[in-house]
Design a protein around this motif. Structure first.
Motif, PDB file in Angstrom:
ATOM      1  N   ASP A 137       0.811  -1.217   0.000  1.00  0.00           N
ATOM      2  CA  ASP A 137       0.000   0.000   0.000  1.00  0.00           C
ATOM      3  C   ASP A 137       0.850   1.276   0.000  1.00  0.00           C
ATOM      4  O   ASP A 137       0.322   2.375   0.014  1.00  0.00           O
ATOM      5  N   TRP A 138       2.155   1.145  -0.029  1.00  0.00           N
ATOM      6  CA  TRP A 138       3.032   2.311  -0.064  1.00  0.00           C
ATOM      7  C   TRP A 138       3.173   2.843  -1.482  1.00  0.00           C
ATOM      8  O   TRP A 138       3.323   2.054  -2.438  1.00  0.00           O
ATOM      9  N   PRO A 139       3.224   4.155  -1.635  1.00  0.00           N
ATOM     10  CA  PRO A 139       3.651   4.696  -2.917  1.00  0.00           C
ATOM     11  C   PRO A 139       5.139   4.363  -3.113  1.00  0.00           C
ATOM     12  O   PRO A 139       5.917   4.420  -2.154  1.00  0.00           O
ATOM     13  N   LEU A 140       5.512   3.981  -4.308  1.00  0.00           N
ATOM     14  CA  LEU A 140       6.901   3.717  -4.659  1.00  0.00           C
ATOM     15  C   LEU A 140       7.266   4.663  -5.788  1.00  0.00           C
ATOM     16  O   LEU A 140       6.816   4.486  -6.923  1.00  0.00           O
ATOM     17  N   LEU A 141       8.049   5.677  -5.460  1.00  0.00           N
ATOM     18  CA  LEU A 141       8.439   6.682  -6.442  1.00  0.00           C
ATOM     19  C   LEU A 141       9.787   6.288  -7.024  1.00  0.00           C
ATOM     20  O   LEU A 141      10.752   6.084  -6.283  1.00  0.00           O
ATOM     21  N   VAL A 142       9.852   6.150  -8.334  1.00  0.00           N
ATOM     22  CA  VAL A 142      11.061   5.688  -9.010  1.00  0.00           C
ATOM     23  C   VAL A 142      11.495   6.751 -10.017  1.00  0.00           C
ATOM     24  O   VAL A 142      10.701   7.163 -10.871  1.00  0.00           O
ATOM     25  N   ASP A 143      12.738   7.185  -9.890  1.00  0.00           N
ATOM     26  CA  ASP A 143      13.263   8.173 -10.827  1.00  0.00           C
ATOM     27  C   ASP A 143      13.323   7.556 -12.223  1.00  0.00           C
ATOM     28  O   ASP A 143      13.736   6.408 -12.396  1.00  0.00           O
ATOM     29  N   SER A 144      12.929   8.326 -13.224  1.00  0.00           N
ATOM     30  CA  SER A 144      12.928   7.822 -14.607  1.00  0.00           C
ATOM     31  C   SER A 144      14.323   7.403 -15.059  1.00  0.00           C
ATOM     32  O   SER A 144      14.454   6.491 -15.880  1.00  0.00           O
ATOM     33  N   ALA A 145      15.365   8.029 -14.522  1.00  0.00           N
ATOM     34  CA  ALA A 145      16.736   7.651 -14.895  1.00  0.00           C
ATOM     35  C   ALA A 145      17.064   6.233 -14.457  1.00  0.00           C
ATOM     36  O   ALA A 145      17.856   5.544 -15.101  1.00  0.00           O
ATOM     37  N   VAL A 146      16.439   5.760 -13.380  1.00  0.00           N
ATOM     38  CA  VAL A 146      16.650   4.381 -12.916  1.00  0.00           C
ATOM     39  C   VAL A 146      15.970   3.411 -13.881  1.00  0.00           C
ATOM     40  O   VAL A 146      16.558   2.412 -14.301  1.00  0.00           O
ATOM     41  N   VAL A 147      14.750   3.717 -14.247  1.00  0.00           N
ATOM     42  CA  VAL A 147      13.975   2.856 -15.149  1.00  0.00           C
ATOM     43  C   VAL A 147      14.644   2.767 -16.516  1.00  0.00           C
ATOM     44  O   VAL A 147      14.578   1.727 -17.176  1.00  0.00           O
ATOM     45  N   ASP A 148      15.327   3.833 -16.925  1.00  0.00           N
ATOM     46  CA  ASP A 148      15.980   3.874 -18.243  1.00  0.00           C
ATOM     47  C   ASP A 148      17.267   3.054 -18.312  1.00  0.00           C
ATOM     48  O   ASP A 148      17.766   2.805 -19.408  1.00  0.00           O
ATOM     49  N   ARG A 149      17.813   2.623 -17.181  1.00  0.00           N
ATOM     50  CA  ARG A 149      19.058   1.841 -17.184  1.00  0.00           C
ATOM     51  C   ARG A 149      18.744   0.404 -17.614  1.00  0.00           C
ATOM     52  O   ARG A 149      17.775  -0.195 -17.136  1.00  0.00           O
ATOM     53  N   PRO A 150      19.570  -0.176 -18.496  1.00  0.00           N
ATOM     54  CA  PRO A 150      19.337  -1.582 -18.865  1.00  0.00           C
ATOM     55  C   PRO A 150      19.409  -2.497 -17.638  1.00  0.00           C
ATOM     56  O   PRO A 150      18.618  -3.435 -17.517  1.00  0.00           O
ATOM     57  N   TRP A 151      20.358  -2.233 -16.741  1.00  0.00           N
ATOM     58  CA  TRP A 151      20.524  -3.025 -15.525  1.00  0.00           C
ATOM     59  C   TRP A 151      20.808  -2.078 -14.365  1.00  0.00           C
ATOM     60  O   TRP A 151      21.524  -1.093 -14.531  1.00  0.00           O
TER      61      TRP A 151
END
Length: 189
Positions: A137-151
């Motif tokens: 039930d927690w919001p999980l905020l993820v920076d777009s730069a993290v998502v853009d990394r292949p690994w």
């Protein structure tokens, strides 16, 4: 198997290493769903004495600095009510708590949660908190730069061990919201 990043010779699929993970992380891996198969979540054994980013990068190579991400727990307050959320940013950046986090959560005040709150509420060890296995039930905020990394190299829930996952896998986690600018560049001194 050799890890796709870092100098880890023994990377194993996380579903084969459930005993190495904390209970909430192991439970999340067991029921993993998303665009990335669970077998692409890799576990690498590491020395808990060097779990903190600076020591870890110094030991395993500066190239990991650009692919390591930290997960921090933040507390928000509004009208006497408190809530918790998690933020994932690249390790060389800092979480924009007073800007992006406060605005997105709609709280008057946001700050890093105390260590005992972060560990008690997540069931994870300080220095190993990971976005995989957080309270649903927690919001999980993820920076777009993290998502853009292949690994991306992230915690495993313990100080011993790390997970290497495709960055896009973090966008599929429960409560995940991908935000631009969540990880602000550190101030130049």
């Amino acid at each position: 198997m050799r890890a796709p990043i870092g100098d880890f010779d023994d990377a194993r699929p996380a579903p084969d290493c459930l005993d190495e993970l904390t209970a909430p992380v192991a439970a999340a891996v067991r029921v993993w769903q998303g665009h990335v198969p669970a077998e692409q979540l890799l576990y690498v054994d590491t020395d808990p004495a060097i779990a903190d980013t600076a020591a870890f990068v110094e030991h395993h190579g500066q190239d990991l600095l650009d692919t390591s991400a930290n997960c921090v727990v933040v507390a928000g307050k509004r009208g006497g009510e408190s809530s918790l959320a998690a933020c994932v940013v690249l390790s060389w950046t800092r979480v924009d708590v007073n800007g992006v986090v406060r605005k997105h959560l709609g709280v008057r005040k946001a700050s890093f949660a105390p260590m005992d709150t972060a560990t008690g509420e997540t069931g994870m060890e300080y220095g190993g908190i990971t976005p995989i296995g957080l309270p649903g039930d927690w919001p999980l905020l993820v920076d777009s730069a993290v998502v853009d990394r292949p690994w991306v190299l992230i915690g495993s829930g313990r100080r011993r061990g790390k997970l290497i996952v495709p960055g896009k896998a973090l966008a599929d986690l429960p409560g995940a919201v991908v935000l631009e600018g969540l990880g602000a560049a550190p101030a130049v001194s």
